[in-house]
Design an enzyme around this catalytic site. Structure first.
Site, PDB file in Angstrom:
ATOM      1  N   HIS A 252      12.751  -2.530   1.878  1.00 38.06           N
ATOM      2  CA  HIS A 252      12.118  -1.278   2.297  1.00 38.06           C
ATOM      3  C   HIS A 252      12.937  -0.119   1.768  1.00 38.06           C
ATOM      4  O   HIS A 252      14.177  -0.135   1.851  1.00 38.06           O
ATOM      5  CB  HIS A 252      12.022  -1.187   3.823  1.00 38.06           C
TER       6      HIS A 252
ATOM      7  N   TYR B 261      10.670   9.129   1.318  1.00 39.86           N
ATOM      8  CA  TYR B 261      10.666   8.162   0.220  1.00 39.86           C
ATOM      9  C   TYR B 261      11.228   8.705  -1.091  1.00 39.86           C
ATOM     10  O   TYR B 261      11.322   7.958  -2.074  1.00 39.86           O
ATOM     11  CB  TYR B 261       9.232   7.634   0.006  1.00 39.86           C
TER      12      TYR B 261
ATOM     13  N   ARG C 167       3.952  10.920  -1.757  1.00 41.82           N
ATOM     14  CA  ARG C 167       3.919  10.678  -0.307  1.00 41.82           C
ATOM     15  C   ARG C 167       5.276  11.022   0.334  1.00 41.82           C
ATOM     16  O   ARG C 167       6.329  10.603  -0.158  1.00 41.82           O
ATOM     17  CB  ARG C 167       3.544   9.214  -0.010  1.00 41.82           C
TER      18      ARG C 167
ATOM     19  N   PRO D 196       0.789  -1.228   0.000  1.00 42.02           N
ATOM     20  CA  PRO D 196       0.000   0.000   0.000  1.00 42.02           C
ATOM     21  C   PRO D 196       0.827   1.288   0.000  1.00 42.02           C
ATOM     22  O   PRO D 196       1.854   1.387   0.683  1.00 42.02           O
ATOM     23  CB  PRO D 196      -0.828  -0.106   1.298  1.00 42.02           C
ATOM     24  N   ASN D 197       0.331   2.216  -0.791  1.00 39.62           N
ATOM     25  CA  ASN D 197       0.888   3.587  -0.901  1.00 39.62           C
ATOM     26  C   ASN D 197       2.198   3.680  -1.680  1.00 39.62           C
ATOM     27  O   ASN D 197       2.705   4.775  -1.890  1.00 39.62           O
ATOM     28  CB  ASN D 197       1.062   4.230   0.497  1.00 39.62           C
TER      29      ASN D 197
ATOM     30  N   GLU E 192      12.886  -9.414   1.383  1.00 37.41           N
ATOM     31  CA  GLU E 192      12.132  -8.245   1.857  1.00 37.41           C
ATOM     32  C   GLU E 192      12.916  -6.966   1.552  1.00 37.41           C
ATOM     33  O   GLU E 192      14.131  -6.924   1.760  1.00 37.41           O
ATOM     34  CB  GLU E 192      11.962  -8.395   3.375  1.00 37.41           C
TER      35      GLU E 192
ATOM     36  N   ARG F   5      13.217   3.875  12.507  1.00 39.57           N
ATOM     37  CA  ARG F   5      11.968   4.642  12.540  1.00 39.57           C
ATOM     38  C   ARG F   5      11.124   4.273  13.779  1.00 39.57           C
ATOM     39  O   ARG F   5      11.651   3.778  14.757  1.00 39.57           O
ATOM     40  CB  ARG F   5      11.216   4.451  11.213  1.00 39.57           C
TER      41      ARG F   5
ATOM     42  N   ALA G  29       3.139  -0.978   4.710  1.00 40.69           N
ATOM     43  CA  ALA G  29       2.596  -1.032   6.080  1.00 40.69           C
ATOM     44  C   ALA G  29       2.178  -2.446   6.486  1.00 40.69           C
ATOM     45  O   ALA G  29       2.192  -2.784   7.681  1.00 40.69           O
ATOM     46  CB  ALA G  29       1.414  -0.076   6.203  1.00 40.69           C
TER      47      ALA G  29
ATOM     48  N   ASN H 183       8.112  -5.633  -1.020  1.00 40.93           N
ATOM     49  CA  ASN H 183       8.026  -4.533  -0.070  1.00 40.93           C
ATOM     50  C   ASN H 183       6.558  -4.472   0.346  1.00 40.93           C
ATOM     51  O   ASN H 183       5.739  -3.859  -0.338  1.00 40.93           O
ATOM     52  CB  ASN H 183       8.463  -3.214  -0.706  1.00 40.93           C
TER      53      ASN H 183
HETATM   54  C1  DQA Z   1       8.150   0.999   3.785  1.00 34.59           C
HETATM   55  C2  DQA Z   1       8.270   1.163   5.296  1.00 34.59           C
HETATM   56  C3  DQA Z   1       6.945   0.871   5.965  1.00 34.59           C
HETATM   57  O1  DQA Z   1       7.053   0.999   7.373  1.00 34.59           O
HETATM   58  C4  DQA Z   1       5.901   1.854   5.483  1.00 34.59           C
HETATM   59  O2  DQA Z   1       4.637   1.555   6.049  1.00 34.59           O
HETATM   60  C5  DQA Z   1       5.818   1.933   4.004  1.00 34.59           C
HETATM   61  C6  DQA Z   1       7.030   1.856   3.209  1.00 34.59           C
HETATM   62  C7  DQA Z   1       9.454   1.396   3.050  1.00 34.59           C
HETATM   63  O3  DQA Z   1       9.581   1.019   1.891  1.00 34.59           O
HETATM   64  O4  DQA Z   1      10.305   2.067   3.615  1.00 34.59           O
HETATM   65  O5  DQA Z   1       4.752   2.170   3.435  1.00 34.59           O
HETATM   66  O6  DQA Z   1       7.906  -0.365   3.499  1.00 34.59           O
END
Ligand code: DQA
Length: 143
Positions: A99, A22, A17, A9-10, A97, A106, A76, A73
């Site tokens: 990020h 990011y 965002r 998501p997002n 995984e 964080r 959330a 990735n």
């Molecule tokens: C994320 C880190 C997550 O905590 C966050 O909710 C994201 C992006 C990252 O790519 O840094 O949406 O996965």
């Protein structure tokens, strides 16, 4: 080799965002970056992004017997989704995984990763290059 790159998501809102976290580049830029890097590695890739947990589970199941490696990735859902963890375990495809941000430095609520428990490696805080590091790792694991 064929890899599936899943973003949660997002991630489709990259460039909009929280650019201070990011960056300013978009999801399309991310796809281009990964495609170029993977083609140098001789890897074909498929991309999937969704804001919905069940859709991500469906995408992981759809990789069964078809995809050699998963780069994920979960955004959330990393910190909440046992369903995504179970799906990764169910298909048994080597997964890494990723990020974009350095989640370890964080908020407390980002310190748990369920999906990570089914992954053989994790790259965080490397921005777009984390996905390429993941692809290289998978190539070495699978070779
Ligand atoms: C994320 C880190 C997550 O905590 C966050 O909710 C994201 C992006 C990252 O790519 O840094 O949406 O996965």
């Amino acid at each position: 080799m064929r890899f599936l790159i899943i973003n949660g998501p997002n991630i489709n809102f990259l460039g909009i965002r929280e650019p201070e976290i990011y960056g300013g580049r978009t999801y399309s830029d991310l796809i281009e970056h990964i495609r170029a890097g993977c083609s140098e590695l001789g890897v074909e890739c498929e991309f999937f992004q969704s804001n919905h947990e069940g859709a991500i589970v469906d995408a992981i199941q759809g990789a069964y017997r078809r995809i050699d490696g998963i780069i994920i990735n979960p955004a959330a859902y990393t910190h909440t989704s046992i369903a995504i963890l179970d799906a990764l375990k169910a298909v048994g495809i080597p997964a890494v995984e990723v990020h974009l941000s350095d989640v370890d430095s964080r908020e407390d609520f980002r310190q748990i990763s369920y999906a990570g428990k089914a992954c053989c490696a994790r790259f965080a805080g490397m921005g777009f290059d984390g996905y390429l590091a993941a692809a290289k790792h998978l190539v070495s694991v699978l070779s």
